[in-house]
Structures are given as C-alpha cells and as structure tokens.
Write an enzyme that holds these catalytic residues in place. Structure first.
Site, PDB file in Angstrom:
ATOM      1  N   GLY A 107       0.819  -1.206   0.000  1.00  0.00           N
ATOM      2  CA  GLY A 107       0.000   0.000   0.000  1.00  0.00           C
ATOM      3  C   GLY A 107       0.850   1.252   0.000  1.00  0.00           C
ATOM      4  CE1 TYR A 113       7.302  -1.759   3.479  1.00  0.00           C
ATOM      5  CE2 TYR A 113       6.336  -0.507   1.697  1.00  0.00           C
ATOM      6  CZ  TYR A 113       6.215  -1.436   2.705  1.00  0.00           C
ATOM      7  OH  TYR A 113       5.008  -2.037   2.942  1.00  0.00           O
ATOM      8  CG  HIS A 119       6.344   0.567   6.387  1.00  0.00           C
ATOM      9  ND1 HIS A 119       5.225   0.200   7.099  1.00  0.00           N
ATOM     10  CD2 HIS A 119       5.895   0.980   5.182  1.00  0.00           C
ATOM     11  CE1 HIS A 119       4.143   0.380   6.362  1.00  0.00           C
ATOM     12  NE2 HIS A 119       4.518   0.861   5.194  1.00  0.00           N
TER      13      HIS A 119
END
Length: 181
Positions: A107, A113, A119
């Site tokens: 998503g 990332y 994250h």
C-alpha cells in the site's frame, strides 16, 4: 506448468492484484489457485495443493503485504502443504529445483520503505522469511516483483506492471532466466 498461488483476503475488492492476474489471461501453461476463493473456511485441501505443486516447474506466490508478511491463509497454506517428508527434511524433495517467484503488492510507496519512512526499514528487510520458506524447500528463489503503492496506481501504471509480470512468467514458462526489471 506455472502455478500461481494467489492469496488476497478480499479478492473482490482487490484493484492491483486483480489487474496483475488479468494480465496473465490466455498465457499458456499457467494455473491460478486463489486461496481465499478456494478455502474461505480455511479448510485447505492439502492433497489438491500438493498435486498442483507437483505438476509445476515454477511456483508464484502473489499477494498483498499484510503486517510485513503474507496474509493469514497463505501462512496456513505454508504450514499445511509444505510439510516435512514432502517439501523438506528427509524424503522431502517434492519442490527441489522448482523456481519460486514472489509477486507482492504494498500500500505504501518506495519512500515508506526507507529508514526514515513510516515502516522504518527498506522493503528488502521483509523478504527473508518468504525467501527462506522457498529455499528451505529446495526451491530456486527469483528476484521478487514488488509493486509499491498498489492502491494508488492508475490503470496505465497497473497495465505496465501487468506487462512486466506477464513477460516474466512467459520467460519462465519458456525455461529462460529472468532479467531484473
């Protein structure tokens, strides 16, 4: 034969995974097994799954990332189907030498990332558990096909990813290597 094991908990609401699967329509030698359609009650037919795996030379695991891993039904599929004596351990060589292609959607975008992203890690940090599953069973791990920001891609971007996916599976079906995209 190429076996595509799809694990999307909400296949009817999937935008990206549905488009990726649609790109494979008419591709010879491809069998698609949608786990959530086949087993909505999570009662996996282990013999049928092993039979499909045995017939394949390439196994594709396609799904969205759920909590940095595979969706629950695919995890259960690993546990029920990839058993000792069949997929690994003494006598467990049914998957040895088969090629494993991981096709995953996220998503978040690529920036999510990064160490500074939401994250806190690059996407590559989340690959080892799935890779080890394949390699523990003696499979040849191929470079994953990762589609970031899947929910927000427009039709032309998804079509482009579909072209890449189809070409990769066509090459694998022809016994060719896979170039990094």
């Amino acid at each position: 034969m190429i076996l595509v094991v799809v694990a999307h908990p909400y296949p009817d609401r999937s935008y990206a995974n549905r488009a990726l699967l649609g790109s494979l329509d008419g591709l010879a030698g491809v069998e698609v097994r949608s786990l959530y359609d086949l087993y909505p009650d999570f009662a996996i037919d282990e013999a049928a799954e092993r039979e499909a795996l045995a017939a394949a030379s390439v196994v594709v695991w396609q799904h969205p990332i759920y909590w940095y891993s595979v969706p629950a039904l695919l995890k259960l599929w690993f546990e029920k189907v990839l058993t000792p004596g069949w997929a690994w351990g003494p006598g467990g060589d049914a998957l040895r030498g088969k090629r494993c292609q991981w096709v995953v959607t996220t998503g978040g975008d690529g920036l999510d990332y990064l160490p500074s992203g939401i994250h806190g890690h690059p996407f590559e940090v989340f690959i080892p558990a799935v890779r080890q599953t394949a390699e523990f069973c003696g499979m040849e791990w191929l470079e994953p096909l990762v589609v970031h920001e899947a929910r927000h891609l427009d039709a032309s971007a998804l079509e482009a990813w579909g072209v890449v996916y189809r070409a990769r599976l066509a090459a694998l079906g022809a016994g060719e290597g896979v170039d990094d995209d």
